[in-house]
Design a protein around this motif. Structure first.
Motif, PDB file in Angstrom:
ATOM      1  N   GLU A 169     -70.938 -74.349  10.006  1.00 53.34           N
ATOM      2  CA  GLU A 169     -71.630 -75.140  11.024  1.00 53.34           C
ATOM      3  C   GLU A 169     -71.010 -76.522  11.133  1.00 53.34           C
ATOM      4  O   GLU A 169     -70.704 -77.156  10.121  1.00 53.34           O
ATOM      5  CB  GLU A 169     -73.115 -75.269  10.687  1.00 53.34           C
ATOM      6  CG  GLU A 169     -73.885 -73.961  10.743  1.00 53.34           C
ATOM      7  CD  GLU A 169     -75.389 -74.152  10.615  1.00 53.34           C
ATOM      8  OE1 GLU A 169     -75.934 -75.003  11.353  1.00 53.34           O
ATOM      9  OE2 GLU A 169     -76.009 -73.463   9.785  1.00 53.34           O
TER      10      GLU A 169
ATOM     11  N   LYS B  50     -72.626 -76.455  16.262  1.00 55.91           N
ATOM     12  CA  LYS B  50     -72.035 -75.160  16.571  1.00 55.91           C
ATOM     13  C   LYS B  50     -71.958 -74.304  15.310  1.00 55.91           C
ATOM     14  O   LYS B  50     -71.694 -74.804  14.218  1.00 55.91           O
ATOM     15  CB  LYS B  50     -70.626 -75.317  17.144  1.00 55.91           C
ATOM     16  CG  LYS B  50     -70.556 -76.113  18.433  1.00 55.91           C
ATOM     17  CD  LYS B  50     -71.186 -75.367  19.590  1.00 55.91           C
ATOM     18  CE  LYS B  50     -70.979 -76.118  20.896  1.00 55.91           C
ATOM     19  NZ  LYS B  50     -71.631 -75.409  22.034  1.00 55.91           N
TER      20      LYS B  50
ATOM     21  N   ASP C  61     -72.028 -69.295  17.849  1.00 58.22           N
ATOM     22  CA  ASP C  61     -71.308 -69.670  19.067  1.00 58.22           C
ATOM     23  C   ASP C  61     -69.921 -69.033  19.112  1.00 58.22           C
ATOM     24  O   ASP C  61     -69.418 -68.714  20.196  1.00 58.22           O
ATOM     25  CB  ASP C  61     -71.181 -71.196  19.135  1.00 58.22           C
ATOM     26  CG  ASP C  61     -72.535 -71.884  19.153  1.00 58.22           C
ATOM     27  OD1 ASP C  61     -73.161 -71.930  20.219  1.00 58.22           O
ATOM     28  OD2 ASP C  61     -72.973 -72.347  18.076  1.00 58.22           O
ATOM     29  N   TYR C  62     -69.315 -68.872  17.949  1.00 55.30           N
ATOM     30  CA  TYR C  62     -67.995 -68.266  17.857  1.00 55.30           C
ATOM     31  C   TYR C  62     -67.988 -67.276  16.694  1.00 55.30           C
ATOM     32  O   TYR C  62     -68.687 -67.460  15.699  1.00 55.30           O
ATOM     33  CB  TYR C  62     -66.912 -69.319  17.607  1.00 55.30           C
ATOM     34  CG  TYR C  62     -66.806 -70.383  18.674  1.00 55.30           C
ATOM     35  CD1 TYR C  62     -66.077 -70.171  19.836  1.00 55.30           C
ATOM     36  CD2 TYR C  62     -67.434 -71.622  18.501  1.00 55.30           C
ATOM     37  CE1 TYR C  62     -65.978 -71.154  20.809  1.00 55.30           C
ATOM     38  CE2 TYR C  62     -67.340 -72.610  19.471  1.00 55.30           C
ATOM     39  CZ  TYR C  62     -66.613 -72.369  20.631  1.00 55.30           C
ATOM     40  OH  TYR C  62     -66.514 -73.338  21.584  1.00 55.30           O
TER      41      TYR C  62
END
Length: 368
Positions: A130, A134, A176-177
């Motif tokens: 993190e 994000k 997010d990814y």
């Protein structure tokens, strides 16, 4: 913007083990690599060996790797890992003793690790980073060799299409990814097979923004696929074992996350005791080869044709081992194989049709 520096295999070998144990950073990495790694927000590598003082090699084919416990100092000092993947075909080379020796050493050094665990459920857990609000999910998986976890025994997370693709999709819902570190591919082969390409593309379909295939010990090629980046082979990070065109170079991948995904590459070479950042013509040779191969795999039929040519050169060894054939004139790549057409068709069926594969695996495992 978030950056991750991703390197492939770490293995302290005879030429540099003392430098790992003593934490001689400059003997292991040059200043440019050290700065490049530490400028990134996160650093992820693959630890390709148990850290273990004993000798309890399992029954397997291929070498049983092992590095002294003290080498963890050099791993930490020279490479400063945010997390180490221990999801590979060697982490169980010395059984559960070597496995737990490794995890204990990493715990004491306060180095997080992922991709392997006490059992299959534990090994399947992703690792989530993190920064700036994000979340980046890391998913580690490996091809089936001698290190796979079971429901009741330690080991690594296997790539299983019926499970792993769902794991990636679930991870994407939370993050997010998603970056997948896949330990697989043909060693010393610079292209994907068609099946490997399909696997990686399906991972991207399920939400992987980046898929990096390690394990091959050579720099391969890349593919842009529906907004995702797939890298088929980045070579070693530091694994100074063989001295040849494959093992002597690698790429450190810098993943840049900034309203999208971008990858940059630092070509590295093998020095006498460690690794150094390439520049000039030497670096251009590595990056140009990488680009050429990346264009080649776009050509329809190229991947299948290239692998057929490779298999016809190297693949007869497999038939020789299976059938108990004999070498011709003592040459390693020249085998006398005398199979009737019916035998060939039977072998194809036995290694292709799923029930036959399961039967062979069961009976062969029972023999050991």
């Amino acid at each position: 913007m978030i950056t991750l520096a991703i390197g492939a295999d770490i293995y302290p070998t005879e030429c540099n083990r003392e430098h790992f144990i003593n934490g001689d950073v400059k003997k292991l990495v040059d200043d440019k690599i050290y700065s490049y790694l530490n400028e990134a927000d996160f650093r992820i590598y693959n630890l390709e060996t148990p850290l273990y003082e004993g000798c309890t090699p399992i029954k397997k084919c291929g070498p049983a790797l092992c590095a002294p416990l003290g080498t963890v100092k050099g791993i930490k000092d020279a490479f400063n890992p945010t997390v180490l993947g221990i999801c590979n075909n060697h982490i169980l080379d010395h059984g559960s003793e070597g496995f737990y020796s490794t995890t204990d050493a990493l715990d004491k050094a306060k180095i997080p690790y992922a991709g392997a665990g006490d059992n299959l459920a534990d090994a399947q857990k992703p690792y989530i980073l993190e920064k700036d609000g994000k979340k980046i999910g890391l998913y580690f998986c490996a091809e089936h060799e001698f290190s796979i976890a079971t429901e009741k025994s330690c080991g690594v997370n296997p790539f299983e299409p019926l499970d792993s693709l769902d794991h990636i999709a679930d991870l994407k819902e939370k993050c997010d990814y998603v970056i997948v570190l896949y330990h697989g591919g043909k060693e010393e082969y610079r292209y994907p097979t068609k099946n490997l390409q399909k696997r990686c593309q399906r991972m991207a379909d399920k939400g992987a923004d980046v898929v990096i295939c390690q394990h091959t010990h050579c720099v391969g090629c890349e593919e842009d696929y529906k907004g995702s980046k797939i890298i088929y082979g980045q070579g070693n990070l530091i694994f100074n074992k063989h001295n040849n065109e494959f093992w002597n170079s690698g790429l450190i991948v810098k993943v840049i996350l900034d309203d999208g995904v971008k990858c940059e590459y630092l070509p590295i070479g093998r020095s006498e005791t460690g690794i150094y950042a390439m520049d000039g013509d030497e670096a251009n040779e590595i990056t140009n080869g990488f680009k050429v191969r990346s264009e080649e795999i776009k050509e329809p039929g190229f991947i299948e044709k290239a692998f057929t040519e490779y298999a016809n050169t190297k693949g007869r060894w497999y038939i020789y081992r299976i059938t108990g054939g004999e070498t011709v004139h003592g040459k390693f790549d020249d085998y006398k194989i005398d199979l009737k057409e019916g035998d060939v068709m039977a072998l194809i069926n036995y290694i292709t049709c799923e029930p036959h594969v399961e039967l062979l695996q069961t009976v062969l495992n029972d023999l050991i």
